[in-house]
Design a protein around this motif. Structure first.
Motif, short mmCIF file in Angstrom:
data_model
loop_
_atom_site.label_atom_id
_atom_site.label_comp_id
_atom_site.label_asym_id
_atom_site.label_seq_id
_atom_site.Cartn_x
_atom_site.Cartn_y
_atom_site.Cartn_z
N ALA A 329 16.45 20.09 -20.15
CA ALA A 329 16.48 18.94 -21.05
C ALA A 329 16.21 17.65 -20.30
O ALA A 329 15.50 16.76 -20.79
CB ALA A 329 17.83 18.87 -21.76
N ARG A 330 16.79 17.54 -19.08
CA ARG A 330 16.53 16.33 -18.30
C ARG A 330 15.06 16.22 -17.92
O ARG A 330 14.47 15.13 -17.98
CB ARG A 330 17.41 16.34 -17.04
N THR A 331 14.48 17.33 -17.53
CA THR A 331 13.05 17.32 -17.18
C THR A 331 12.19 16.97 -18.39
O THR A 331 11.27 16.15 -18.31
CB THR A 331 12.64 18.69 -16.61
N ALA A 332 12.49 17.57 -19.53
CA ALA A 332 11.73 17.28 -20.74
C ALA A 332 11.89 15.83 -21.16
O ALA A 332 10.94 15.19 -21.63
CB ALA A 332 12.17 18.21 -21.87
N SER A 333 13.10 15.30 -20.97
CA SER A 333 13.33 13.90 -21.31
C SER A 333 12.47 12.97 -20.47
O SER A 333 11.91 11.99 -20.98
CB SER A 333 14.81 13.55 -21.13
N ARG A 334 12.35 13.28 -19.17
CA ARG A 334 11.49 12.46 -18.31
C ARG A 334 10.03 12.59 -18.73
O ARG A 334 9.27 11.62 -18.68
CB ARG A 334 11.67 12.88 -16.85
N ILE A 335 9.63 13.80 -19.12
CA ILE A 335 8.25 14.00 -19.58
C ILE A 335 7.97 13.15 -20.81
O ILE A 335 6.95 12.44 -20.89
CB ILE A 335 7.99 15.50 -19.88
N VAL A 336 8.88 13.18 -21.78
CA VAL A 336 8.69 12.42 -23.01
C VAL A 336 8.68 10.92 -22.72
O VAL A 336 7.85 10.17 -23.22
CB VAL A 336 9.79 12.77 -24.03
N SER A 337 9.61 10.49 -21.86
CA SER A 337 9.68 9.05 -21.53
C SER A 337 8.39 8.57 -20.87
O SER A 337 7.84 7.53 -21.23
CB SER A 337 10.87 8.79 -20.60
N PRO A 367 14.69 -9.54 -20.36
CA PRO A 367 15.55 -9.33 -19.18
C PRO A 367 15.33 -7.96 -18.57
O PRO A 367 15.26 -6.95 -19.28
CB PRO A 367 16.96 -9.48 -19.76
N LEU A 368 15.20 -7.92 -17.25
CA LEU A 368 14.86 -6.67 -16.56
C LEU A 368 15.38 -6.70 -15.13
O LEU A 368 15.38 -7.76 -14.49
CB LEU A 368 13.34 -6.49 -16.56
N ASP A 369 15.82 -5.56 -14.65
CA ASP A 369 16.20 -5.39 -13.24
C ASP A 369 15.11 -4.56 -12.58
O ASP A 369 14.94 -3.37 -12.87
CB ASP A 369 17.55 -4.68 -13.15
N LEU A 370 14.36 -5.17 -11.67
CA LEU A 370 13.25 -4.47 -11.03
C LEU A 370 13.73 -3.36 -10.11
O LEU A 370 12.98 -2.42 -9.85
CB LEU A 370 12.37 -5.45 -10.26
N HIS A 371 14.95 -3.47 -9.60
CA HIS A 371 15.49 -2.36 -8.80
C HIS A 371 15.57 -1.09 -9.64
O HIS A 371 15.13 -0.01 -9.22
CB HIS A 371 16.89 -2.71 -8.27
N GLU A 372 16.13 -1.22 -10.85
CA GLU A 372 16.27 -0.06 -11.73
C GLU A 372 14.91 0.46 -12.16
O GLU A 372 14.68 1.68 -12.22
CB GLU A 372 17.12 -0.43 -12.94
N LEU A 373 14.00 -0.46 -12.48
CA LEU A 373 12.66 -0.02 -12.89
C LEU A 373 11.96 0.73 -11.77
O LEU A 373 11.33 1.77 -11.99
CB LEU A 373 11.83 -1.24 -13.31
N ALA A 374 12.06 0.20 -10.54
CA ALA A 374 11.43 0.86 -9.40
C ALA A 374 12.01 2.25 -9.18
O ALA A 374 11.28 3.21 -8.88
CB ALA A 374 11.58 0.01 -8.15
N ALA A 375 13.34 2.38 -9.33
CA ALA A 375 13.97 3.69 -9.16
C ALA A 375 13.44 4.68 -10.18
O ALA A 375 13.19 5.85 -9.87
CB ALA A 375 15.49 3.55 -9.27
N GLN A 376 13.26 4.22 -11.43
CA GLN A 376 12.75 5.11 -12.48
C GLN A 376 11.32 5.55 -12.18
O GLN A 376 10.98 6.74 -12.29
CB GLN A 376 12.82 4.41 -13.82
N THR A 383 8.97 13.67 -9.30
CA THR A 383 8.83 14.84 -10.17
C THR A 383 7.39 15.33 -10.20
O THR A 383 7.12 16.54 -10.19
CB THR A 383 9.31 14.49 -11.59
N ALA A 384 6.46 14.39 -10.23
CA ALA A 384 5.04 14.76 -10.29
C ALA A 384 4.49 15.21 -8.95
O ALA A 384 3.49 15.92 -8.89
CB ALA A 384 4.23 13.58 -10.82
#
Length: 527
Positions: A329-337, A367-376, A383-384
């Motif tokens: 489910a976690r993998t599929a969630s990342r795929i969908v996101s 509003p955005l935290d670039l640290h969190e965005l970079a981690a994502q 994964t890829a």
């Protein structure tokens, strides 16, 4: 900045108010639209009509700088309004301001001649949209002026021939005496006495690279049975400047065909040459642009949308499956996101292409935290690319206001290039660093450097940085161009440094735009 923008879209006092025609049946919506211009400090003369008859009367004489129109007006639909405006005022920008427009309908309106559209729940786009529409109208006006100037230039050329302003020469072939008329000095700077009466004096001033061919062609025409001779060549004027010349002559012959006289005219065609070269340059540029847009539209609509829809559907089905394990489910969630973000990018890219790439890429800062965005983004890349090592370093405070999807697109593109072109077996390093006024993103990889002659053009469209031997790359070279446009839309900058010893380093600088806070000294490292 165009003339219309200088007049209406800067803080300086306008020379005259911006004249707008608004087709809108709602008084409240008209007031909201007018308020947007007042908030921007623009002096606007807004004429509102609410039916077909009033709209048709208002179009008489085309007294407006721009037309705004609702799509749904009782008894009068948007397509009919657009058709009437294009018939009466073909050069006036036309912008739809409507409550709801689907993507297919919006594209159809653009194809039929609308300049742009703005949704009523996004009126913050109204003033930038009007600015872009006026800029495009100014560009179209300049193009028509250039065409008119070219037409008049050709007319002047035709009149000049009839007025015989050419330098006329008369050559007695029996005595080898060459006579010039007085326009020789006006056109080329020589008096007839200075140039002399022998043909060799003329031949000496023909450009060395063309002299032999021109003289041999002239002698060949005289020695044959033809009556006319013509040549283009460069001729040295009295001021030392080489001018392009069109030289034409008529050979007078006796009844037995023996040449006895030749009369001709030399015309300075330097200006025409420059005009032809400029027109060819503009045509080539337009052709390259058309090819670029067609190629981009083809890839977006076919090569990307169809497989992306399949990925999104498959990921969604996996999430809905009752027997799915948590890790699945976690993998599929990342795929969908990831697929949903890519789908939004493609949608925006289609809008960008339909707007002819002329107004910049729109962004919606939040509003955005670039640290969190970079981690994502890094996690998605891991994964890829499970076989590659990615290092993530985060320093300082990375809070600010940016468009999350667009900044993720920037980092994903640069990181994808680093993984694609970087040396296998070496790590790719991603850093986000917060300073007092801005946040920096850096992506570094080892491997073959970008060729030095390519670096100045790396962020231009249809430019690719090369591919490792044996590596397949179907990119059309648009990614880094879009990266730079997104960064510029945020008021930032992007640069690249690449050498064999130090590797390749991309650095993106983004101003915080709002809610800036001092940087901290804490450092986090993720491997």
């Amino acid at each position: 900045m165009s003339e219309l923008e200088r007049t209406f879209l800067v803080d300086a006092p306008p020379s005259r108010p911006l004249s707008l025609l608004l087709l809108e049946d709602s008084v409240l919506d008209a007031q909201l639209i007018s308020a947007r211009f007042e908030e921007a400090g623009l002096d606007v003369r807004l004429v509102r009509v609410d039916n077909q008859a009033g709209f048709t009367r208002a179009l008489e004489g085309c007294p407006f700088d721009l037309i705004l129109s609702d799509y749904n007006v009782p008894g009068f639909d948007g397509l009919a309004a657009l058709s009437a405006a294009r018939s009466a005022c073909p050069d006036t920008p036309f912008v739809f301001v409507s409550g709801a427009l689907g993507e297919e309908r919006a594209i159809e309106l653009l194809k039929r001649g609308a300049t742009d559209y703005v949704l009523k729940d996004r009126l913050d786009r109204l003033v930038p949209c009007v600015s872009r529409a006026l800029r495009e109208a100014e560009g179209e006006l300049r193009r028509k002026r250039a065409e008119e100037a070219l037409r008049k230039s050709e007319e002047r050329y035709s009149l000049a021939i009839r007025a015989t302003f050419d330098t006329i020469w008369d050559w007695d072939l029996e005595t080898d005496f060459l006579h010039w008329n007085d326009t020789l000095q006006q056109v080329f700077g020589y008096t007839p006495e200075q140039l002399g009466s022998h043909p060799d004096r003329w031949a000496e001033r023909v450009h060395p690279e063309e002299r032999e061919q021109v003289v041999q062609g002239l002698r060949g025409a005289i020695g044959s049975s033809v009556e006319h001779w013509m040549a283009e060549y460069r001729f040295l004027c009295a001021d030392g400047v080489w001018r392009h010349v069109l030289d034409r002559g008529y050979i007078v012959r006796e009844s037995d065909g023996r040449p006895v006289r030749m009369v001709g005219a030399m015309q300075d065609i330097s200006e025409r040459k420059r005009t032809e070269e400029e027109r060819q340059r503009l045509l080539q540029e337009a052709h390259r642009r058309a090819e670029f847009e067609q190629q981009l539209m083809g890839i977006v609509s076919h090569d990307l949308r169809n497989p992306l829809s399949a990925i999104l559907m498959a990921g969604t089905l996996l999430l809905r499956h009752q027997d799915t394990q948590p890790w699945q489910a976690r993998t599929a969630s990342r795929i969908v996101s990831s697929a949903e973000r890519a789908h939004r990018m493609i949608r925006d890219l289609l809008d960008f292409t339909q707007a002819r790439l002329g107004g910049g890429i729109p962004v919606s800062p939040a509003p955005l935290d670039l640290h969190e965005l970079a981690a994502q983004v890094v996690e998605e890349a891991r994964t890829a690319h499970p076989g590659r090592e990615l290092l993530l370093f985060r320093t300082g405070d990375a809070q600010g206001r940016w468009d999350a999807d667009r900044i993720a697109q920037v980092l994903s593109n640069i990181l994808g290039n680093a993984l694609r072109h970087g040396l296998e077996g070496t790590p790719v390093r991603v850093e986000t660093e917060g300073t007092e006024a801005q946040v920096l993103m850096r992506v570094h990889n080892q491997g073959e450097p970008i060729p030095p002659d390519l670096l100045p053009h790396l962020f231009e469209p249809l430019t690719r940085g090369g591919t490792r031997p044996g590596h397949s790359d179907r990119s059309i070279g648009l990614g880094l161009y879009i990266v730079r446009q997104i960064v510029l839309a945020h008021g930032g900058s992007v640069e690249v440094h690449s050498t064999a010893d130090e590797g390749t380093l991309f650095t993106v600088r983004l101003p915080r735009l709002a809610d800036a806070r001092p940087a901290s000294t804490d450092e986090e490292r993720s491997t």
